[in-house]
Scaffold this motif. Structure first.
Motif, PDB file in Angstrom:
ATOM      1  N   LEU A  14       0.825  -1.202   0.000  1.00 32.07           N
ATOM      2  CA  LEU A  14       0.000   0.000   0.000  1.00 32.07           C
ATOM      3  C   LEU A  14       0.865   1.260   0.000  1.00 32.07           C
ATOM      4  O   LEU A  14       1.874   1.342   0.711  1.00 32.07           O
ATOM      5  CB  LEU A  14      -0.913   0.000   1.223  1.00 32.07           C
ATOM      6  CG  LEU A  14      -2.002  -1.073   1.178  1.00 32.07           C
ATOM      7  CD1 LEU A  14      -2.320  -1.583   2.564  1.00 32.07           C
ATOM      8  CD2 LEU A  14      -3.261  -0.521   0.510  1.00 32.07           C
ATOM      9  N   THR A  15       0.456   2.238  -0.796  1.00 30.79           N
ATOM     10  CA  THR A  15       1.151   3.517  -0.840  1.00 30.79           C
ATOM     11  C   THR A  15       0.132   4.652  -0.835  1.00 30.79           C
ATOM     12  O   THR A  15      -1.017   4.480  -1.249  1.00 30.79           O
ATOM     13  CB  THR A  15       2.021   3.669  -2.100  1.00 30.79           C
ATOM     14  OG1 THR A  15       1.179   3.848  -3.254  1.00 30.79           O
ATOM     15  CG2 THR A  15       2.914   2.459  -2.311  1.00 30.79           C
ATOM     16  N   VAL A  16       0.581   5.813  -0.363  1.00 36.61           N
ATOM     17  CA  VAL A  16      -0.210   7.029  -0.486  1.00 36.61           C
ATOM     18  C   VAL A  16       0.730   8.175  -0.793  1.00 36.61           C
ATOM     19  O   VAL A  16       1.852   8.241  -0.279  1.00 36.61           O
ATOM     20  CB  VAL A  16      -1.027   7.337   0.793  1.00 36.61           C
ATOM     21  CG1 VAL A  16      -0.128   7.528   2.006  1.00 36.61           C
ATOM     22  CG2 VAL A  16      -1.916   8.566   0.578  1.00 36.61           C
ATOM     23  N   SER A  17       0.299   9.054  -1.676  1.00 34.69           N
ATOM     24  CA  SER A  17       1.019  10.286  -1.962  1.00 34.69           C
ATOM     25  C   SER A  17      -0.006  11.398  -2.062  1.00 34.69           C
ATOM     26  O   SER A  17      -1.104  11.199  -2.609  1.00 34.69           O
ATOM     27  CB  SER A  17       1.803  10.168  -3.276  1.00 34.69           C
ATOM     28  OG  SER A  17       2.576  11.334  -3.514  1.00 34.69           O
ATOM     29  N   ALA A  18       0.335  12.574  -1.511  1.00 35.25           N
ATOM     30  CA  ALA A  18      -0.622  13.684  -1.516  1.00 35.25           C
ATOM     31  C   ALA A  18       0.121  15.008  -1.633  1.00 35.25           C
ATOM     32  O   ALA A  18       1.267  15.147  -1.198  1.00 35.25           O
ATOM     33  CB  ALA A  18      -1.476  13.667  -0.246  1.00 35.25           C
ATOM     34  N   ARG A  19      -0.586  16.000  -2.204  1.00 36.23           N
ATOM     35  CA  ARG A  19      -0.021  17.322  -2.426  1.00 36.23           C
ATOM     36  C   ARG A  19      -0.912  18.385  -1.803  1.00 36.23           C
ATOM     37  O   ARG A  19      -2.110  18.172  -1.613  1.00 36.23           O
ATOM     38  CB  ARG A  19       0.131  17.590  -3.925  1.00 36.23           C
ATOM     39  CG  ARG A  19       1.086  16.636  -4.622  1.00 36.23           C
ATOM     40  CD  ARG A  19       1.033  16.781  -6.133  1.00 36.23           C
ATOM     41  NE  ARG A  19       2.022  15.909  -6.786  1.00 36.23           N
ATOM     42  CZ  ARG A  19       2.064  15.674  -8.080  1.00 36.23           C
ATOM     43  NH1 ARG A  19       1.170  16.241  -8.902  1.00 36.23           N
ATOM     44  NH2 ARG A  19       2.999  14.881  -8.590  1.00 36.23           N
ATOM     45  N   ASN A  20      -0.329  19.534  -1.528  1.00 37.01           N
ATOM     46  CA  ASN A  20      -1.117  20.661  -1.033  1.00 37.01           C
ATOM     47  C   ASN A  20      -1.652  21.485  -2.207  1.00 37.01           C
ATOM     48  O   ASN A  20      -1.463  21.112  -3.373  1.00 37.01           O
ATOM     49  CB  ASN A  20      -0.311  21.514  -0.044  1.00 37.01           C
ATOM     50  CG  ASN A  20       0.918  22.143  -0.678  1.00 37.01           C
ATOM     51  OD1 ASN A  20       1.050  22.244  -1.900  1.00 37.01           O
ATOM     52  ND2 ASN A  20       1.837  22.588   0.169  1.00 37.01           N
ATOM     53  N   SER A  21      -2.320  22.589  -1.915  1.00 38.81           N
ATOM     54  CA  SER A  21      -2.971  23.372  -2.976  1.00 38.81           C
ATOM     55  C   SER A  21      -1.971  24.027  -3.919  1.00 38.81           C
ATOM     56  O   SER A  21      -2.325  24.415  -5.035  1.00 38.81           O
ATOM     57  CB  SER A  21      -3.886  24.429  -2.358  1.00 38.81           C
ATOM     58  OG  SER A  21      -3.137  25.298  -1.519  1.00 38.81           O
ATOM     59  N   ALA A  22      -0.694  24.138  -3.491  1.00 38.69           N
ATOM     60  CA  ALA A  22       0.345  24.687  -4.363  1.00 38.69           C
ATOM     61  C   ALA A  22       0.945  23.623  -5.270  1.00 38.69           C
ATOM     62  O   ALA A  22       1.796  23.930  -6.111  1.00 38.69           O
ATOM     63  CB  ALA A  22       1.443  25.321  -3.509  1.00 38.69           C
ATOM     64  N   GLY A  23       0.515  22.383  -5.110  1.00 42.29           N
ATOM     65  CA  GLY A  23       1.038  21.296  -5.920  1.00 42.29           C
ATOM     66  C   GLY A  23       2.300  20.669  -5.369  1.00 42.29           C
ATOM     67  O   GLY A  23       2.924  19.836  -6.034  1.00 42.29           O
ATOM     68  N   THR A  24       2.677  21.032  -4.141  1.00 45.74           N
ATOM     69  CA  THR A  24       3.867  20.478  -3.506  1.00 45.74           C
ATOM     70  C   THR A  24       3.524  19.169  -2.796  1.00 45.74           C
ATOM     71  O   THR A  24       2.537  19.108  -2.051  1.00 45.74           O
ATOM     72  CB  THR A  24       4.442  21.469  -2.476  1.00 45.74           C
ATOM     73  OG1 THR A  24       4.749  22.699  -3.134  1.00 45.74           O
ATOM     74  CG2 THR A  24       5.686  20.909  -1.816  1.00 45.74           C
ATOM     75  N   THR A  25       4.312  18.143  -3.024  1.00 44.68           N
ATOM     76  CA  THR A  25       4.081  16.870  -2.343  1.00 44.68           C
ATOM     77  C   THR A  25       4.377  17.009  -0.858  1.00 44.68           C
ATOM     78  O   THR A  25       5.487  17.400  -0.474  1.00 44.68           O
ATOM     79  CB  THR A  25       4.953  15.757  -2.941  1.00 44.68           C
ATOM     80  OG1 THR A  25       4.648  15.622  -4.332  1.00 44.68           O
ATOM     81  CG2 THR A  25       4.703  14.425  -2.239  1.00 44.68           C
ATOM     82  N   VAL A  26       3.390  16.716  -0.029  1.00 46.88           N
ATOM     83  CA  VAL A  26       3.536  16.863   1.423  1.00 46.88           C
ATOM     84  C   VAL A  26       3.446  15.520   2.152  1.00 46.88           C
ATOM     85  O   VAL A  26       3.708  15.449   3.356  1.00 46.88           O
ATOM     86  CB  VAL A  26       2.480  17.837   1.997  1.00 46.88           C
ATOM     87  CG1 VAL A  26       2.697  19.228   1.422  1.00 46.88           C
ATOM     88  CG2 VAL A  26       1.058  17.351   1.727  1.00 46.88           C
ATOM     89  N   LEU A  27       3.083  14.469   1.432  1.00 40.73           N
ATOM     90  CA  LEU A  27       2.917  13.161   2.064  1.00 40.73           C
ATOM     91  C   LEU A  27       3.297  12.057   1.092  1.00 40.73           C
ATOM     92  O   LEU A  27       2.786  12.006  -0.030  1.00 40.73           O
ATOM     93  CB  LEU A  27       1.464  12.958   2.512  1.00 40.73           C
ATOM     94  CG  LEU A  27       1.074  11.538   2.967  1.00 40.73           C
ATOM     95  CD1 LEU A  27       1.827  11.142   4.232  1.00 40.73           C
ATOM     96  CD2 LEU A  27      -0.436  11.444   3.192  1.00 40.73           C
ATOM     97  N   THR A  28       4.190  11.186   1.526  1.00 39.77           N
ATOM     98  CA  THR A  28       4.469   9.942   0.823  1.00 39.77           C
ATOM     99  C   THR A  28       4.732   8.863   1.865  1.00 39.77           C
ATOM    100  O   THR A  28       5.610   9.018   2.712  1.00 39.77           O
ATOM    101  CB  THR A  28       5.693  10.053  -0.104  1.00 39.77           C
ATOM    102  OG1 THR A  28       5.460  11.056  -1.090  1.00 39.77           O
ATOM    103  CG2 THR A  28       5.953   8.726  -0.816  1.00 39.77           C
ATOM    104  N   LEU A  29       3.948   7.805   1.815  1.00 32.79           N
ATOM    105  CA  LEU A  29       4.145   6.665   2.703  1.00 32.79           C
ATOM    106  C   LEU A  29       4.015   5.385   1.887  1.00 32.79           C
ATOM    107  O   LEU A  29       3.179   5.297   0.980  1.00 32.79           O
ATOM    108  CB  LEU A  29       3.108   6.652   3.832  1.00 32.79           C
ATOM    109  CG  LEU A  29       3.206   7.735   4.901  1.00 32.79           C
ATOM    110  CD1 LEU A  29       2.008   7.647   5.841  1.00 32.79           C
ATOM    111  CD2 LEU A  29       4.503   7.620   5.685  1.00 32.79           C
ATOM    112  N   ARG A  30       4.840   4.410   2.239  1.00 31.14           N
ATOM    113  CA  ARG A  30       4.746   3.105   1.589  1.00 31.14           C
ATOM    114  C   ARG A  30       4.838   2.022   2.648  1.00 31.14           C
ATOM    115  O   ARG A  30       5.769   1.992   3.455  1.00 31.14           O
ATOM    116  CB  ARG A  30       5.875   2.941   0.567  1.00 31.14           C
ATOM    117  CG  ARG A  30       5.819   1.611  -0.212  1.00 31.14           C
ATOM    118  CD  ARG A  30       6.891   1.573  -1.294  1.00 31.14           C
ATOM    119  NE  ARG A  30       8.230   1.635  -0.729  1.00 31.14           N
ATOM    120  CZ  ARG A  30       9.293   2.113  -1.393  1.00 31.14           C
ATOM    121  NH1 ARG A  30       9.151   2.572  -2.628  1.00 31.14           N
ATOM    122  NH2 ARG A  30      10.489   2.117  -0.809  1.00 31.14           N
ATOM    123  N   GLY A  31       3.856   1.137   2.646  1.00 30.16           N
ATOM    124  CA  GLY A  31       3.852   0.039   3.598  1.00 30.16           C
ATOM    125  C   GLY A  31       4.750  -1.104   3.165  1.00 30.16           C
ATOM    126  O   GLY A  31       5.409  -1.044   2.118  1.00 30.16           O
TER     127      GLY A  31
END
Length: 264
Positions: free
Chosen positions: A104-121
């Motif tokens: 499982l993985t998750v990646s997320a960005r803020n409203s400026a398009g900057t990646t603020v979250l990356t996690l990989r199980g």
């Protein structure tokens, strides 16, 4: 007669007060742990043409927090599988995936398009059985990140970036079973529950029991998914298809099939 009158009075008082106690209401009205319909139904996707989507951001608010619970049965492993994806014309903002190594993985960005979250199980979901997944994140603290697979804590081998910034959930495209361009979920989902702005400390076993019981079975989350928190989440697809949560329903593309769930 006095005993009967006492119980009648107690019943009347309880019935008039249940609205103040939604947890009790859920249990006595068919919701809550152990309810017979929990996990009865699911939706299967073919991995090539079928997915769910909508473009209505009403009710979504950017947040550093989310909790995500779902059941999944894969028909194909060793390939990228999109679970929930939120996109803008310039690219994705949120992407939950099972990658080609079946983790499982998750990646997320803020409203400026900057990646603020990356996690990989590290726990693979590499068979064709039903499995339960439970995430919770609060970007304000690295201590507030949890991933459980079948009620067992997963570990992360990729944890950066992890930035104290709100994730952009207010987008123009919401997808289940597609990366926004290609449908790639070959399998079935059930009890699909997502709530931004909500962090649940899943390290506390009693809080996990709102989503999975001690025997590893589904629990009833309520008609609108409100049992765990008292309010409906943005997304609740009890049958893997129809959203009874607080935001827009999804359109089902190319007729994904209704199938039996993890607890038919």
């Amino acid at each position: 007669m006095k005993i009967r009158a006492f119980f009648v009075a107690a019943l009347l008082i309880a019935s008039s007060s249940w609205g103040q106690f939604p947890f009790l209401m859920a249990h006595f009205s068919g919701g809550g742990p152990g309810a017979p319909n929990a996990g009865c139904c699911a939706t299967a996707f073919d991995g090539s043409t079928q997915y769910l989507t909508h473009s209505d951001s009403s009710g979504w608010v950017d947040s550093k927090q989310f909790t995500f619970s779902f059941w999944i049965k894969r028909n194909e492993t060793g390939t990228n599988t999109s679970l929930l994806r939120m996109v803008l014309p310039g690219g994705f903002r949120v992407a939950f995936t099972i990658n080609a190594n079946d983790v499982l993985t998750v990646s997320a960005r803020n409203s400026a398009g900057t990646t603020v979250l990356t996690l990989r199980g590290t726990t693979p979901i590499d068979d064709t059985e039903w499995h339960h997944v439970l995430w919770s994140i609060d970007l304000s603290s690295a201590a507030k990140r949890h991933l459980y697979v079948d009620d067992a804590a997963d570990t992360f081998d990729l944890t950066t970036p992890y930035t104290n910034s709100a994730i952009d959930f207010s987008v123009t495209g919401y997808y289940v079973g597609s990366n926004g361009a290609t449908a790639d979920l070959n399998g079935a989902i059930s009890e699909f529950w997502f709530d931004s702005g909500t962090y649940i400390d899943l390290g506390t076993e009693g809080l996990r029991r709102d989503f999975i019981d001690a025997a590893g079975n589904p629990v009833d989350l309520g008609a609108d998914g409100s049992v765990p928190t008292g309010t409906a989440p943005e997304v609740y697809l009890s049958d893997g298809r129809t959203n009874t949560g607080s935001t827009a329903d999804f359109a089902a593309v190319n007729s994904p099939a209704a199938v039996a769930g993890p607890n038919p």
